[in-house]
Design a protein around this motif. Structure first.
Motif: not given
Length: 210
Positions: A75-77, A104-106, A112-114
């Motif tokens: 959802k964040i992506k 989530a951030f890892y 690829g830095k979503l």
């Protein structure tokens, strides 16, 4: 339509953090930006176990089962922005929120830095002290992810104890509203220039303590 995903780290679905998030959301919605709130604090999120599977598999998923983390990541992506909200526990964000953000951030970084080039902001509710530390903790996730961060005219901290009491913090309410306005402006600016955003450089390898 642009969309912001708001992460409520409080265990209380209608507590002060929810009220703070809603103040920002009201301003975003006035500008035609959709806001979806994900309730994290009332769920059981365990911390990262440093297994490294997300970096190995490259499937945009955490292998830990039993929670909705992977759904939240997607959802964040797909969203244009993220709003992090947390209460203060012992002068920092609460443990459940920390576990959620770590994982989530890892995963996002290892795939690829979503979350790169999204608009990200944080907001904190606190009874008395520790708000600045909690705000900085959440901001570091956004900065690490190369997000664009809007500001307000003071630190994004609202004071209150019982649910709804933050709405009596007139200065805090004003700060939240300004944050919402500035976030909407930045979202629109980034959206207008998304085809001109710079490509990423080779990322620094991120190692967790084993």
């Amino acid at each position: 339509m642009m969309k912001v995903v708001a992460i409520n780290g409080s265990p209380k679905k209608k507590g002060n953090t929810a009220h703070a998030i809603q103040l920002v959301a009201n301003e975003l919605e006035k500008e035609g930006i959709e806001v979806e709130v994900i309730q994290v604090g009332s769920q059981a999120y365990t911390g990262c176990t440093a297994c490294g599977a997300c970096a190995k598999n490259k499937d945009e998923k955490c292998t830990i089962k039993g929670d909705d983390l992977n759904k939240a990541i997607q959802k964040i992506k797909e969203a244009d922005g993220i709003l992090l909200g947390s209460p203060v526990y012992f002068a920092d964000i609460n443990g459940t929120m920390k576990s959620f953000l770590d994982r989530a951030f890892y995963v996002a970084s290892a795939n690829g830095k979503l979350f790169r080039h999204k608009v990200g902001a944080s907001i904190v509710t606190v009874r008395r002290t520790g708000g600045t530390q909690a705000l900085q903790t959440m901001n570091q996730y956004l900065q690490f992810s190369e997000m664009f961060m809007p500001s307000s005219n003071y630190w994004h901290i609202l004071h209150g104890n019982t649910p709804g009491e933050v709405l009596k913090d007139e200065e805090g309410v004003q700060i939240a509203r300004v944050l919402g306005k500035n976030m909407a402006f930045l979202l629109k600016a980034v959206h207008a220039k998304k085809d001109e955003l710079p490509e990423g450089e080779p990322k620094v390898k991120m190692n967790l303590v084993r």
